[in-house]
Design an enzyme around this catalytic site. Sequence first.
Site, mmCIF file in Angstrom:
data_model
loop_
_atom_site.group_PDB
_atom_site.id
_atom_site.type_symbol
_atom_site.label_atom_id
_atom_site.label_comp_id
_atom_site.label_asym_id
_atom_site.label_seq_id
_atom_site.Cartn_x
_atom_site.Cartn_y
_atom_site.Cartn_z
ATOM 1 N N ASN A 23 143.633 -56.784 -40.976
ATOM 2 C CA ASN A 23 142.626 -56.008 -40.016
ATOM 3 C C ASN A 23 141.897 -55.086 -40.447
ATOM 4 O OD1 ASN A 23 143.953 -57.805 -38.239
ATOM 5 N ND2 ASN A 23 145.230 -56.329 -37.305
ATOM 6 N N ARG A 92 138.998 -63.939 -32.281
ATOM 7 C CA ARG A 92 138.120 -63.009 -31.480
ATOM 8 C C ARG A 92 137.655 -61.722 -32.505
ATOM 9 N NH1 ARG A 92 139.366 -60.955 -27.455
ATOM 10 N NH2 ARG A 92 139.415 -58.732 -28.319
ATOM 11 N N PRO A 122 139.477 -58.283 -22.950
ATOM 12 C CA PRO A 122 138.032 -58.415 -22.903
ATOM 13 C C PRO A 122 137.314 -57.359 -23.903
ATOM 14 C CG PRO A 122 139.100 -56.835 -21.292
ATOM 15 C CD PRO A 122 140.284 -57.473 -22.036
ATOM 16 N N VAL A 123 136.148 -57.544 -23.957
ATOM 17 C CA VAL A 123 135.350 -56.805 -24.884
ATOM 18 C C VAL A 123 134.225 -55.635 -24.209
ATOM 19 C CG1 VAL A 123 135.449 -58.094 -26.993
ATOM 20 C CG2 VAL A 123 133.812 -58.379 -25.271
ATOM 21 N N ASP A 124 134.825 -55.265 -23.063
ATOM 22 C CA ASP A 124 133.647 -54.430 -22.274
ATOM 23 C C ASP A 124 133.573 -53.234 -22.687
ATOM 24 O OD1 ASP A 124 136.592 -54.282 -21.353
ATOM 25 O OD2 ASP A 124 136.124 -52.582 -20.241
ATOM 26 N N ILE A 326 150.429 -52.277 -24.772
ATOM 27 C CA ILE A 326 149.049 -52.748 -25.318
ATOM 28 C C ILE A 326 148.908 -54.092 -24.510
ATOM 29 C CG2 ILE A 326 147.520 -53.157 -26.903
ATOM 30 C CD1 ILE A 326 148.813 -50.476 -27.320
ATOM 31 N N ARG A 396 147.259 -67.554 -40.277
ATOM 32 C CA ARG A 396 145.851 -66.764 -39.966
ATOM 33 C C ARG A 396 146.156 -65.341 -40.583
ATOM 34 N NH1 ARG A 396 143.985 -67.079 -33.930
ATOM 35 N NH2 ARG A 396 142.923 -65.253 -34.882
HETATM 36 C C1 EPZ Z 1 143.328 -55.144 -32.908
HETATM 37 O O1 EPZ Z 1 142.987 -56.037 -32.153
HETATM 38 C C2 EPZ Z 1 144.109 -55.897 -33.815
HETATM 39 N N1 EPZ Z 1 143.320 -56.850 -34.335
HETATM 40 C C3 EPZ Z 1 145.202 -56.513 -33.277
HETATM 41 O O2 EPZ Z 1 146.087 -57.321 -34.304
HETATM 42 C C4 EPZ Z 1 146.228 -55.502 -32.623
HETATM 43 O O3 EPZ Z 1 147.268 -55.970 -31.848
HETATM 44 C C5 EPZ Z 1 145.333 -54.653 -31.664
HETATM 45 O O4 EPZ Z 1 144.102 -54.083 -32.139
HETATM 46 C C6 EPZ Z 1 146.143 -53.277 -31.061
HETATM 47 O O5 EPZ Z 1 146.600 -52.545 -32.237
HETATM 48 C C7 EPZ Z 1 142.098 -56.792 -35.416
HETATM 49 O O6 EPZ Z 1 142.296 -55.550 -35.923
HETATM 50 C C8 EPZ Z 1 141.261 -57.594 -35.907
HETATM 51 P P1 EPZ Z 1 142.273 -53.561 -28.941
HETATM 52 P P2 EPZ Z 1 141.798 -55.387 -30.729
HETATM 53 O O7 EPZ Z 1 140.676 -53.371 -28.625
HETATM 54 O O8 EPZ Z 1 140.778 -54.482 -31.365
HETATM 55 C C9 EPZ Z 1 142.155 -53.625 -24.341
HETATM 56 C C10 EPZ Z 1 147.014 -59.177 -35.283
HETATM 57 O O9 EPZ Z 1 148.246 -59.659 -34.760
HETATM 58 N N2 EPZ Z 1 140.594 -53.766 -24.433
HETATM 59 O O10 EPZ Z 1 142.854 -52.378 -29.705
HETATM 60 O O11 EPZ Z 1 141.384 -56.785 -30.212
HETATM 61 C C11 EPZ Z 1 142.886 -54.912 -24.858
HETATM 62 O O12 EPZ Z 1 142.795 -55.918 -23.756
HETATM 63 C C12 EPZ Z 1 146.155 -58.857 -33.834
HETATM 64 O O13 EPZ Z 1 146.869 -59.142 -36.356
HETATM 65 C C13 EPZ Z 1 139.958 -53.745 -23.170
HETATM 66 O O14 EPZ Z 1 140.156 -53.406 -22.085
HETATM 67 O O15 EPZ Z 1 142.702 -54.724 -29.713
HETATM 68 C C14 EPZ Z 1 144.305 -54.409 -25.183
HETATM 69 O O16 EPZ Z 1 145.008 -54.498 -23.794
HETATM 70 C C15 EPZ Z 1 146.751 -58.832 -32.706
HETATM 71 N N3 EPZ Z 1 138.286 -53.835 -23.442
HETATM 72 C C16 EPZ Z 1 144.043 -52.853 -25.536
HETATM 73 O O17 EPZ Z 1 142.645 -52.514 -24.899
HETATM 74 C C17 EPZ Z 1 137.906 -53.626 -24.620
HETATM 75 O O18 EPZ Z 1 136.791 -53.727 -24.734
HETATM 76 C C18 EPZ Z 1 143.675 -52.532 -26.996
HETATM 77 O O19 EPZ Z 1 143.226 -53.662 -27.492
HETATM 78 C C19 EPZ Z 1 138.698 -53.676 -25.739
HETATM 79 C C20 EPZ Z 1 140.011 -53.739 -25.482
#
Ligand code: EPZ
Length: 416
Positions: A23, A92, A122-124, A326, A396
């Site tokens: 990551n 993603r 989401p990626v909002d 989370i 992965r």
């Molecule tokens: C990163 O994912 C990691 N992946 C994940 O690791 C990790 O579980 C996660 O952070 C939390 O620590 C990478 O770094 C590549 P977030 P990410 O955006 O960035 C919500 C693994 O096993 N959200 O921090 O996608 C989302 O739905 C993976 O290595 C929105 O609502 O996670 C979640 O509930 C799995 N809108 C929360 O925020 C957005 O635009 C945290 O997501 C973005 C996120």
Amino acid sequence: MQKLAIQGGSRLNGEVRISGAKNAALPILCASLLTSDTLQLDNVPDLNDVATMRGLLQEMGVSIAVSDALMELCAANIGKLEAPYEMVKTMRAAILVLGPLVARFGEARVSLPGGCAIGSRPVDLHIKGLQAMGAEIHIEHGYIHAKAKRLKGARIFFDLVSVTGTENLMMAAALADGVTVLENAAREPEVVDLANCLIAMGAKIEGAGSDTINIIGVEKLHGARHRIMPDRIESGTFLVAAAAAGGDITLTGARADILENVLEKLQEAGAAIQVAENTISLKMNRRPTAVNVRTAPYPAFPTDMQAQFMAMNCLAEGNAMVVETIFENRFMHVQELRRLGAQIDVEGNTAVIRGCAELQGATIMATDLRASACLVIAGLAAQGETIVDRIYHLDRGYEHIEAKLSGLGANIGRIK
Ligand code: EPZ
């Protein structure tokens, strides 16, 4: 479909080398798009997700050369500003090309990632942040189409802490016109590693690792050489495996300072932990004691370690409560653990585990990356044979995991 066959009951003993962090490597690979110079990376882990990201960048025109542990990326001749659905749906993290492409080329077409096993994800927040920096964004036919003559610095407040959201916008802001402030930013160590790489490339970034990051945009970034940080989740996974199966292991090339919460929980479970310059040792000579965990953004307990601790709790003395705050669906491993005899009740985002004296090996199925690691840990500690199916999830994010575990004395092998 490849599977892992595990004969449970062996303790884990010896040394294991920790690989570069998945990551951290994924966003840092995308940082190569921000300059026409060559970015040199050491300690890039040999993982399927890294191979997927390399493929995507090469599709765009990034030239990538790998010799021994050095990877060199050069984005001098980018021909395509697009991340297609076929790529993004399998990984993603491909969303991380969005910020760099808009920042350097003024345009990008990136497929919406869609959901995944652990949640809608989401990626909002990524989109909202780029719009705040002046990007015009249309969502059409499942693609994010972003355009901007030149991004402008902005003050961006994250409603939710987002790791890749923080990383995407930090990379975009590095080349924007003016100052960007990211508030309620993610504090994960991988965000800091990306910031350190960007700073080596000439970016002006302050506050990475805190919840407020200041970026002063510059005209251009140049090449650099950066060493990817060690993987804290791989480290935690091996430590929990030894705590669950018993043993005496030493992680080399590991950092304890980014695992404090996990190490504390392992000590609470009865493990003896010793930390040196870049090693972490764990001794466990008894049945673990059940420990409660509640996931939250760094520096709290990492969601990526939740499944692994649940496996240990299945065998522990006493009951444990695991709360996942989370992701909305990160208990896919519970059904599979029950097949091994685990006693787990789930109510919403809370799981209550009643520790059993032993688990019975069975055939089980991996559903996502960290759930797979959880099932391997349970198989190592269970009696008899466990077959873990769909281990492409595991590949992965874990480099040669069965070789590393065999090196520690586990009886584990890959079967077709
Ligand atoms: C990163 O994912 C990691 N992946 C994940 O690791 C990790 O579980 C996660 O952070 C939390 O620590 C990478 O770094 C590549 P977030 P990410 O955006 O960035 C919500 C693994 O096993 N959200 O921090 O996608 C989302 O739905 C993976 O290595 C929105 O609502 O996670 C979640 O509930 C799995 N809108 C929360 O925020 C957005 O635009 C945290 O997501 C973005 C996120």
